[in-house]
Write a protein that holds these residues in place. Structure first.
Motif, PDB file in Angstrom:
ATOM      1  N   GLU A  17      65.112  35.317  19.365  1.00 43.14           N
ATOM      2  CA  GLU A  17      64.995  34.270  19.327  1.00 43.14           C
ATOM      3  C   GLU A  17      63.760  33.023  20.044  1.00 43.14           C
ATOM      4  N   ARG A  21      60.410  31.319  18.173  1.00 37.78           N
ATOM      5  CA  ARG A  21      60.235  30.055  19.145  1.00 37.78           C
ATOM      6  C   ARG A  21      58.523  29.599  19.291  1.00 37.78           C
ATOM      7  N   GLU A  24      57.788  29.295  15.336  1.00 37.51           N
ATOM      8  CA  GLU A  24      57.810  27.619  15.672  1.00 37.51           C
ATOM      9  C   GLU A  24      56.493  27.500  15.987  1.00 37.51           C
ATOM     10  N   LYS A  25      55.738  27.495  17.149  1.00 34.62           N
ATOM     11  CA  LYS A  25      54.636  27.399  17.927  1.00 34.62           C
ATOM     12  C   LYS A  25      53.480  27.545  16.601  1.00 34.62           C
TER      13      LYS A  25
END
Length: 92
Positions: A17, A21, A24-25
């Motif tokens: 997870e 993230r 995504e960044k």
């Protein structure tokens, strides 16, 4: 699944997870495509390893539970496992 095994898997998914993230960044920050693809590869490998660990635990659990089951229940369990394993292999 034993409590300590379950905790290891949950921790592994939490790390994945965190990797997602981070990915995504990278996309939001318009990082170079190569950096993004390297991270996608890392996430994919982590998910595959987690999947293999879940499969290993499931096999151990099923084998230990099989002797007490009726023939019909054993067959159903085996068929369900085969379907799940087939979906996992198709993902790979």
């Amino acid at each position: 699944m034993k409590k300590e095994e379950r905790k290891k898997i949950v921790n592994r998914f939490k790390r994945i997870e965190g990797q997602i993230r981070g990915l995504e960044k990278l996309v939001e920050d318009e990082a170079p495509c190569l950096d993004i693809m390297i991270q996608v590869s890392a996430v994919t490998a982590a998910v595959k390893k987690a999947g293999m660990e879940v499969i290993r635990m499931y096999i151990d659990q099923c084998l230990s539970e099989m002797p007490g089951k009726s023939a019909a229940n054993r067959e159903t369990t085996i068929q369900e496992f085969q379907k799940a394993l087939s979906r996992y292999i198709d993902m790979a």
